[in-house]
Design a protein around this motif. Structure first.
Motif, PDB file in Angstrom:
ATOM      1  N   ALA A   3      67.882  43.965  64.746  1.00  0.00           N
ATOM      2  CA  ALA A   3      68.859  44.303  63.714  1.00  0.00           C
ATOM      3  C   ALA A   3      69.773  45.432  64.187  1.00  0.00           C
ATOM      4  O   ALA A   3      70.997  45.388  63.976  1.00  0.00           O
ATOM      5  N   TYR A   4      69.181  46.427  64.836  1.00  0.00           N
ATOM      6  CA  TYR A   4      69.967  47.568  65.289  1.00  0.00           C
ATOM      7  C   TYR A   4      70.946  47.155  66.384  1.00  0.00           C
ATOM      8  O   TYR A   4      72.094  47.625  66.423  1.00  0.00           O
ATOM      9  N   ILE A   5      70.505  46.280  67.268  1.00  0.00           N
ATOM     10  CA  ILE A   5      71.401  45.790  68.317  1.00  0.00           C
ATOM     11  C   ILE A   5      72.606  45.086  67.700  1.00  0.00           C
ATOM     12  O   ILE A   5      73.748  45.224  68.167  1.00  0.00           O
ATOM     13  N   ASN A   6      72.353  44.326  66.618  1.00  0.00           N
ATOM     14  CA  ASN A   6      73.415  43.524  66.004  1.00  0.00           C
ATOM     15  C   ASN A   6      74.335  44.324  65.075  1.00  0.00           C
ATOM     16  O   ASN A   6      75.517  44.004  64.930  1.00  0.00           O
ATOM     17  N   ASP A  49      62.807  38.832  54.585  1.00  0.00           N
ATOM     18  CA  ASP A  49      64.218  39.252  54.638  1.00  0.00           C
ATOM     19  C   ASP A  49      64.581  39.722  56.034  1.00  0.00           C
ATOM     20  O   ASP A  49      65.671  39.420  56.551  1.00  0.00           O
ATOM     21  N   LEU A  50      63.644  40.455  56.657  1.00  0.00           N
ATOM     22  CA  LEU A  50      63.904  40.995  57.984  1.00  0.00           C
ATOM     23  C   LEU A  50      64.044  39.884  59.020  1.00  0.00           C
ATOM     24  O   LEU A  50      64.945  39.916  59.874  1.00  0.00           O
ATOM     25  N   ILE A  51      63.153  38.876  58.950  1.00  0.00           N
ATOM     26  CA  ILE A  51      63.257  37.738  59.873  1.00  0.00           C
ATOM     27  C   ILE A  51      64.575  37.019  59.645  1.00  0.00           C
ATOM     28  O   ILE A  51      65.254  36.608  60.600  1.00  0.00           O
ATOM     29  N   HIS A  52      64.958  36.871  58.387  1.00  0.00           N
ATOM     30  CA  HIS A  52      66.211  36.200  58.045  1.00  0.00           C
ATOM     31  C   HIS A  52      67.404  36.914  58.674  1.00  0.00           C
ATOM     32  O   HIS A  52      68.215  36.304  59.393  1.00  0.00           O
ATOM     33  N   LYS A  53      67.500  38.227  58.419  1.00  0.00           N
ATOM     34  CA  LYS A  53      68.695  38.962  58.824  1.00  0.00           C
ATOM     35  C   LYS A  53      68.732  39.241  60.326  1.00  0.00           C
ATOM     36  O   LYS A  53      69.795  39.143  60.955  1.00  0.00           O
ATOM     37  N   ALA A  54      67.542  39.596  60.881  1.00  0.00           N
ATOM     38  CA  ALA A  54      67.519  40.010  62.282  1.00  0.00           C
ATOM     39  C   ALA A  54      67.455  38.841  63.252  1.00  0.00           C
ATOM     40  O   ALA A  54      67.911  38.956  64.391  1.00  0.00           O
ATOM     41  N   LEU A  55      66.913  37.718  62.800  1.00  0.00           N
ATOM     42  CA  LEU A  55      66.715  36.603  63.729  1.00  0.00           C
ATOM     43  C   LEU A  55      67.355  35.310  63.253  1.00  0.00           C
ATOM     44  O   LEU A  55      68.263  34.769  63.908  1.00  0.00           O
ATOM     45  N   TRP A  56      66.907  34.823  62.099  1.00  0.00           N
ATOM     46  CA  TRP A  56      67.262  33.475  61.672  1.00  0.00           C
ATOM     47  C   TRP A  56      68.772  33.288  61.510  1.00  0.00           C
ATOM     48  O   TRP A  56      69.330  32.284  61.981  1.00  0.00           O
ATOM     49  N   ASP A  57      69.425  34.231  60.876  1.00  0.00           N
ATOM     50  CA  ASP A  57      70.864  34.090  60.638  1.00  0.00           C
ATOM     51  C   ASP A  57      71.671  34.121  61.920  1.00  0.00           C
ATOM     52  O   ASP A  57      72.834  33.679  61.940  1.00  0.00           O
ATOM     53  N   GLU A 115      69.121  25.378  67.268  1.00  0.00           N
ATOM     54  CA  GLU A 115      67.818  26.016  67.436  1.00  0.00           C
ATOM     55  C   GLU A 115      67.044  26.035  66.124  1.00  0.00           C
ATOM     56  O   GLU A 115      65.826  25.836  66.091  1.00  0.00           O
ATOM     57  N   LYS A 116      67.760  26.282  65.021  1.00  0.00           N
ATOM     58  CA  LYS A 116      67.101  26.259  63.715  1.00  0.00           C
ATOM     59  C   LYS A 116      66.482  24.893  63.450  1.00  0.00           C
ATOM     60  O   LYS A 116      65.325  24.785  63.009  1.00  0.00           O
ATOM     61  N   LYS A 117      67.252  23.857  63.710  1.00  0.00           N
ATOM     62  CA  LYS A 117      66.774  22.488  63.486  1.00  0.00           C
ATOM     63  C   LYS A 117      65.541  22.203  64.333  1.00  0.00           C
ATOM     64  O   LYS A 117      64.560  21.597  63.862  1.00  0.00           O
ATOM     65  N   PHE A 118      65.570  22.652  65.583  1.00  0.00           N
ATOM     66  CA  PHE A 118      64.447  22.432  66.492  1.00  0.00           C
ATOM     67  C   PHE A 118      63.191  23.164  66.019  1.00  0.00           C
ATOM     68  O   PHE A 118      62.092  22.593  65.962  1.00  0.00           O
ATOM     69  N   LEU A 119      63.318  24.429  65.646  1.00  0.00           N
ATOM     70  CA  LEU A 119      62.161  25.222  65.222  1.00  0.00           C
ATOM     71  C   LEU A 119      61.557  24.683  63.934  1.00  0.00           C
ATOM     72  O   LEU A 119      60.332  24.668  63.767  1.00  0.00           O
ATOM     73  N   LEU A 120      62.404  24.222  63.019  1.00  0.00           N
ATOM     74  CA  LEU A 120      61.885  23.609  61.799  1.00  0.00           C
ATOM     75  C   LEU A 120      61.115  22.327  62.114  1.00  0.00           C
ATOM     76  O   LEU A 120      60.097  22.025  61.488  1.00  0.00           O
ATOM     77  N   THR A 166      51.938  33.475  63.143  1.00  0.00           N
ATOM     78  CA  THR A 166      51.601  33.192  61.745  1.00  0.00           C
ATOM     79  C   THR A 166      52.728  33.584  60.791  1.00  0.00           C
ATOM     80  O   THR A 166      53.070  32.827  59.870  1.00  0.00           O
ATOM     81  N   LEU A 167      53.317  34.761  60.991  1.00  0.00           N
ATOM     82  CA  LEU A 167      54.409  35.196  60.112  1.00  0.00           C
ATOM     83  C   LEU A 167      55.618  34.267  60.235  1.00  0.00           C
ATOM     84  O   LEU A 167      56.247  33.916  59.238  1.00  0.00           O
ATOM     85  N   PHE A 168      55.908  33.882  61.454  1.00  0.00           N
ATOM     86  CA  PHE A 168      57.057  33.009  61.686  1.00  0.00           C
ATOM     87  C   PHE A 168      56.788  31.615  61.138  1.00  0.00           C
ATOM     88  O   PHE A 168      57.680  30.965  60.576  1.00  0.00           O
ATOM     89  N   ARG A 169      55.548  31.161  61.272  1.00  0.00           N
ATOM     90  CA  ARG A 169      55.178  29.852  60.708  1.00  0.00           C
ATOM     91  C   ARG A 169      55.368  29.852  59.194  1.00  0.00           C
ATOM     92  O   ARG A 169      55.892  28.900  58.618  1.00  0.00           O
ATOM     93  N   SER A 170      54.931  30.921  58.552  1.00  0.00           N
ATOM     94  CA  SER A 170      55.085  31.011  57.095  1.00  0.00           C
ATOM     95  C   SER A 170      56.565  31.027  56.711  1.00  0.00           C
ATOM     96  O   SER A 170      56.968  30.391  55.724  1.00  0.00           O
TER      97      SER A 170
END
Length: 815
Positions: free
Chosen positions: A222-225, A236-244, A250-255, A303-307
């Protein structure tokens, strides 16, 4: 304001105090690293083993996933098998850990042999979903492998009420406090990544992350971005710092890959649409969120990313979900992953793909547990009729699953639909006949235990098929977990000889239909009949014949019945060598047969034998406590357990309890029926009533037992209970001829037990080995070194030997 140098977001940093704690892994039999998801347990362990363990050490790593717990147990036993095949095989035969078998598992761990430096890592242990995880770890911490170090990485476990497992010389505990980053750790980590934080920023970062490495990493992104830290939940943190920030591809592949508990590179490549090299590069670029297990060659999502991905998956349209599930089902089918193939096709609603699978009853029954039962029932109920009609060959295996799920009423209802589908299908008459033959074989199970009715269906099936059926796998058990064939099929008083003749006549048809499944059953049943009549020589001869026949077709369940009969004969004859050999062979056969139906067969055998031998300590606790239910035994085998439990209650003089339990036991033994337990239970009731002063009622019970047994010349149950019924037999109308036979056999049993020696219970092979070394005058320490086991293992063995021999000191064992 923080200063930025060249940013390295994939920097890995490991606090000094954590590495010092990990170094102690080398000194402990078991280390548990317990912390919530996201504290970097796996990453730290990988770094430790890569940098601190010599290449000469043997390292096995298993990552648990949300798969069938039995599959995980098999994988764990495989890790043990790699360095100690005997122990690995024994553990697999004991079965998935639970309250019944934990003591046996503990003994097996104590006997582990591992002299060379070896490490086993059990990662994401909590995903295994063991019923008593801490009890299992307590047993595991006392393993006997001198060179073995086991490391368990787990999310938080349920400790309360399970165990007093505490850090000790055998158990090392590392908790989240050792994994959490201090302020100085955070500063060093960010500096190494290329960011110098101010004191205020460090304070802020420590407060919002609490030293959680996953949060620190996401805040780094997040700080880099955005040159600032984010505030909010982990999602929220995964969403803002990574997923978005990820491209849609890549999103389609990971899902897509998130539906798998774990996935291979080939499966990931098929889902990504990229080359294998590109796919692997993408996954390794997400190494904080995606872990690669080098042992299984599979990728696992954190586990966190899977959830997080599971939540994102729910937001997809139904059509997109269906496309992903179909692709996953295709890949699972290619990998011969039957569970996920069925699950993915089912979730996609692709009934036709599901029904087009080449299904066998054996494979389906293997996955028909409590997790898949709703799925199977839904498939049967809701697959469109026109698709069922298109794939009639799938109908019979699905119906057989209902039998394993104990859904017999559902099976009878489904039967009519199957017959209609077969008749209306476009199959040739030969193909229709084959399916009708398979159906007849299936329906024969609903005729249990009427030998003639079952055989009528077998003959009809054989005629329709013109050869062997595919429904029955010869590897499966024949006895439903019972240690006696006669117990299963003796159902009408005065008809035992007729039932024996029916078995002789009917079993060859069944063998032709199933390629020899159950071979030797009719022989052992006849041998058991001779034994119950007191004709021990003929019983032993037939016993050996049956065991030889069974072994020729690898029919372990029948062979086990033979060993049980040999042990009973040995007790009456006072033949210690025969008894020892039979008991040791039973243990070995139990290790070879890992089917759930046979999981408690050895407990039944030992319970019956050891109650006669007067060693109640060898009887499984569940049996001693009368915890007889569907969880352990199918209904076909439960009455046999009551033969043992009733005798236990009798010896404990719990007369009122005997009378209460007996009503239930008689009821379930009347379902099919099974006459042998009815004889024993009536004998127990008679003795209980007599002890309570209800003389006339006691005589009535003995009369009932005699009325069942004497028309078939069955005497052994009376001989085994003679002390408690000898005054009741004449008054109950026992003929002089029968009474003479019973007294003769009772005297034989008394003499046999005397020859075996009071308290002289057979030793296991390992116990016998320890006893020989004790007689040589060796100390526990020297014996432990000689046998490559721990001293605690030898101490435990000595204690058992003293108990079995009925003595109180080592010196007495030397005599």
């Amino acid at each position: 304001m923080a200063r930025k140098r060249q940013i390295k977001p994939e920097t890995r940093f490991f606090p000094k105090r954590l590495m010092e704690r990990l170094e102690l892994i080398k000194s402990y039999p078991l280390t548990l690293i317990e912390a919530p998801s996201g504290f970097g347990k796996t990453t730290a362990l990988r770094h430790f083993f890569d940098s601190k363990i010599p290449d000469t050490a043997f390292i096995s790593w298993h990552t648990f996933s949300f798969e069938n717990p039995k599959s995980s147990w098999k994988a764990f036993c495989g890790l043990i098998y790699d360095f100690d095949p005997k122990s690995g095989t024994e553990l697999e035969s004991i079965g998935l850990p639970d309250e019944d078998n934990m003591s046996r598992i503990k003994d097996a761990f104590r006997n582990l042999l591992c002299p060379e430096e070896t490490y086993i890592v059990l990662d994401d242990f909590a995903s295994w979903k063991l019923a008593k995880p801490v009890l299992f770890l307590e047993a595991l911490s006392n393993h006997g492998g001198i060179g073995l170090h086991i490391v368990v990485a787990s999310q938080l476990l349920q400790w309360e009420g399970q165990s007093t497992l505490l850090p000790s010389s055998r158990f090392h505990l590392i908790r989240e406090s050792a994994l959490a980053f201090s302020r100085s750790d955070i500063d060093a980590y960010y500096r190494q990544a290329g960011i110098s934080l101010t004191g205020m920023q460090l304070e802020e970062l420590e407060k919002i992350t609490e030293g959680w490495i996953m949060a620190l990493y996401l805040q780094l992104l997040a700080y880099i971005n955005s040159d600032k830290f984010e505030v909010g939940s982990m999602e929220d943190l995964i969403h803002k710092a990574l997923w978005d920030k990820l491209p849609e591809k890549e999103k389609k592949f990971l899902l897509a890959v998130s539906i798998f508990p774990g996935f291979s590179l080939a499966q990931a490549t098929a889902m990504s649409g990229m080359t294998p090299a590109e796919t692997e590069s993408l996954l390794r670029g997400k190494r904080v969120f995606v872990h690669f297990d080098r042992e299984s060659r599979r990728f696992y999502l954190h586990t966190l990313f899977r959830s997080f991905l599971a939540q994102q998956f729910t937001l997809l349209t139904e059509e997109k979900k269906k496309i992903i599930y179909i692709a996953g089902g295709d890949l699972a089918e290619q990998a011969d992953d039957r569970i996920n193939t069925l699950r993915f096709y089912y979730l996609s609603g692709s009934w036709e793909r599901l029904m087009a699978l080449t299904l066998t009853s054996y494979e389906i029954a293997d996955i028909a547990d409590e997790n898949t039962k709703p799925m199977i029932l839904d498939i049967i109920d809701n697959t469109p009729y026109e698709i069922k009609l298109k794939y009639p060959a799938s109908m019979v295996p699905l119906a057989f699953t209902l039998f394993f799920l104990h859904e017999n009423e559902k099976l009878l209802t489904f039967k009519e639909e199957i017959l209609e589908i077969i008749n209306e299908s476009a199959l040739s008459q030969v193909e229709k006949n084959a399916l009708l033959g398979e159906m007849e074989l299936l329906l024969s199970f609903l005729e249990y235990n009427r030998i003639d009715a079952m055989s009528a269906r077998h003959r009809k099936a054989l005629k329709l098929l013109g050869g062997p059926a595919a429904l029955i796998n010869i590897k499966s058990t024949w006895t439903f977990g019972s240690p006696s064939v006669l117990y299963l099929y003796y159902r009408e008083k005065g008809k035992l000889d007729a039932e024996l003749m029916q078995m002789d006549e009917c079993m060859p048809y069944y063998y032709s239909l199933t390629r020899g499944h159950g071979s030797g059953a009719e022989i052992i049943m006849r041998g058991e009949a001779h034994f119950l009549r007191g004709e021990l020589d003929m019983a032993e001869m037939l016993c050996h014949k049956a065991m030889f026949t069974a072994d020729s077709k690898r029919q372990s369940s029948i062979y086990q019945c033979g060993l049980f009969l040999l042990a009973r004969i040995a007790i009456f004859c006072g033949d210690k060598n025969m008894l020892n050999t039979a008991l040791q062979s039973m243990e070995e056969r139990a290790r070879q047969n890992t089917e759930d139906l046979c999981r408690y067969t050895l407990d039944l055998i030992k319970g019956f034998l050891y109650i006669l031998l007067g060693n109640k300590s060898e009887i499984a606790p569940w049996l001693s406590e009368g915890d007889i239910n569907d969880k352990r035994l199918v209904i076909m085998a439960q009455p046999f357990a009551h033969i043992i439990y009733g005798r236990i209650l009798l010896e404990q003089k719990q007369y009122h309890k005997i009378l209460g339990v007996s009503e239930f036991a008689l009821a379930i033994s009347s379902i099919f029926p099974n006459l042998l337990p009815q004889i024993y239970i009536k004998l127990y009731m008679g003795q209980a009533l007599e002890a309570l002063g209800k003389h006339s009622e006691a005589i009535d019970c003995i009369k009932d037992a005699l009325s069942i047994a004497l028309p078939d010349n069955i005497y052994i149950p009376f001989a085994e209970n003679y002390t408690g019924i000898k005054n009741l037999l004449p008054k109950a109308g026992c003929s002089s001829e029968a009474l003479e036979k019973i007294v003769y056999l009772a005297d034989m049993l008394k003499s046999g037990l005397a020859n075996l020696g009071q308290g002289d219970i057979p030793l296991t092979p390992r116990e016998a080995e320890v006893l020989l070394l004790i007689k040589e005058g060796l100390s526990n320490t020297v014996i432990a070194e000689r046998l490559n086991v721990s001293v605690s293992t030898i101490k435990a063995a000595v204690s058992i030997i003293l108990n079995k021999k009925g003595v109180t000191s080592r010196e007495m064992l030397k005599g």
